[in-house]
Motif scaffolding. Structure first.
Motif, PDB file in Angstrom:
ATOM      1  N   UNK A   1      27.079  65.712 -11.811  1.00 54.81           N
ATOM      2  CA  UNK A   1      28.141  65.091 -11.951  1.00 54.81           C
ATOM      3  C   UNK A   1      28.476  64.849 -10.365  1.00 54.81           C
ATOM      4  N   UNK A   2      28.137  63.679  -9.814  1.00 53.97           N
ATOM      5  CA  UNK A   2      27.963  62.984  -8.547  1.00 53.97           C
ATOM      6  C   UNK A   2      29.265  61.893  -8.510  1.00 53.97           C
ATOM      7  N   UNK A   3      29.810  61.397  -9.578  1.00 54.61           N
ATOM      8  CA  UNK A   3      31.288  60.419  -8.523  1.00 54.61           C
ATOM      9  C   UNK A   3      31.749  61.483  -8.675  1.00 54.61           C
ATOM     10  N   UNK A   4      32.662  60.262  -7.421  1.00 56.44           N
ATOM     11  CA  UNK A   4      33.789  60.978  -6.664  1.00 56.44           C
ATOM     12  C   UNK A   4      34.786  62.209  -7.348  1.00 56.44           C
ATOM     13  N   UNK A   5      34.767  61.185  -9.112  1.00 58.46           N
ATOM     14  CA  UNK A   5      36.304  61.488  -9.794  1.00 58.46           C
ATOM     15  C   UNK A   5      36.756  62.465 -10.231  1.00 58.46           C
ATOM     16  N   UNK A   6      36.265  63.541 -10.635  1.00 59.68           N
ATOM     17  CA  UNK A   6      35.806  64.855 -10.324  1.00 59.68           C
ATOM     18  C   UNK A   6      36.320  66.147  -9.720  1.00 59.68           C
ATOM     19  N   UNK A   7      35.875  65.376  -8.126  1.00 58.81           N
ATOM     20  CA  UNK A   7      35.481  66.287  -7.069  1.00 58.81           C
ATOM     21  C   UNK A   7      36.971  66.429  -6.278  1.00 58.81           C
ATOM     22  N   UNK A   8      37.229  64.962  -7.226  1.00 57.81           N
ATOM     23  CA  UNK A   8      38.998  64.713  -6.444  1.00 57.81           C
ATOM     24  C   UNK A   8      40.183  65.612  -6.798  1.00 57.81           C
ATOM     25  N   UNK A   9      39.772  65.639  -8.460  1.00 58.97           N
ATOM     26  CA  UNK A   9      40.046  66.621  -9.134  1.00 58.97           C
ATOM     27  C   UNK A   9      40.426  68.066  -8.884  1.00 58.97           C
ATOM     28  N   UNK A  10      39.385  68.483  -8.446  1.00 59.83           N
ATOM     29  CA  UNK A  10      38.999  69.285  -7.879  1.00 59.83           C
ATOM     30  C   UNK A  10      40.151  69.780  -6.454  1.00 59.83           C
ATOM     31  N   UNK A  11      40.235  69.088  -6.058  1.00 56.38           N
ATOM     32  CA  UNK A  11      40.793  68.857  -4.568  1.00 56.38           C
ATOM     33  C   UNK A  11      42.503  68.907  -5.028  1.00 56.38           C
ATOM     34  N   UNK A  12      42.665  68.060  -5.944  1.00 55.20           N
ATOM     35  CA  UNK A  12      44.195  68.023  -6.717  1.00 55.20           C
ATOM     36  C   UNK A  12      44.180  69.911  -7.561  1.00 55.20           C
TER      37      UNK A  12
END
Length: 191
Positions: A132-143
């Protein structure tokens, strides 16, 4: 903090496989990534697994990536600046890799924490076993990193799937000079 089982059998990749993928990355940082991986898996109820695809990079590999987004003038100017400062190793590698094609945006050789074993690029693998290259899961990783204070730092905003050990953007931020970077990378790579 939720209970974390880092060897969940539902992972596509075992922690041993993950360690092989990040071979050469500092042990402390690799352990932090594995902790993050377990937490994120638990928090997303197994929807995502973090999988590293790039850890340590040689100066040669970094030069190939860097040259993709640079003009001949930018490359020659950078090489000249390094040579003026007494560097020989990094400029010779940049010359040797020659012209590269692509659009990858990357730090210059020597300024990437990948060259120092202190960075990991990863992707989010879904339950369907697709990246999944959509930005959303990566923002959750940052959180998750911020909430659990994992001592992991994200790289530049445009590089949302890049994490690194240090807060400083690159080795120059630690006070190293170009000649020190050049000599230390030569020693690291040539042994």
């Amino acid at each position: 903090m939720p209970k974390t089982n880092l060897e969940l059998t539902t992972f596509q990749y075992t922690n041993a496989q993950i360690r092989r993928r990040v071979d050469g990355v500092s042990t402390l940082f690799a352990n932090r990534f594995i902790e993050l991986r377990g937490l994120f898996f638990d928090i997303t109820k197994g929807h995502y697994e973090l999988v590293p695809y790039s850890g340590v990079r040689t100066v040669r590999a970094q030069a190939k990536l860097w040259r993709q987004s640079k003009t001949t003038w930018e490359i020659n100017t950078f090489i000249d600046q390094l040579i003026t400062q007494g560097c020989t190793y990094i400029p010779s590698i940049i010359n040797k890799v020659g012209k590269q094609y692509g659009t990858t945006k990357a730090a210059s050789p020597g300024l990437s924490w990948h060259n120092w074993g202190e960075a990991i690029d990863f992707y989010c693998l879904t339950r369907a076993r697709t990246a999944d290259w959509n930005i959303t899961p990566y923002e959750h990783v940052r959180d998750v990193i911020e909430e659990y204070k994992l001592k992991i730092n994200f790289g530049p905003v445009w590089d949302y799937n890049h994490i690194q050990h240090r807060r400083t953007a690159n080795p120059k931020g630690t006070g190293k000079t170009w000649i020190q970077i050049d000599e230390q990378l030569r020693a690291r790579e040539e042994g």
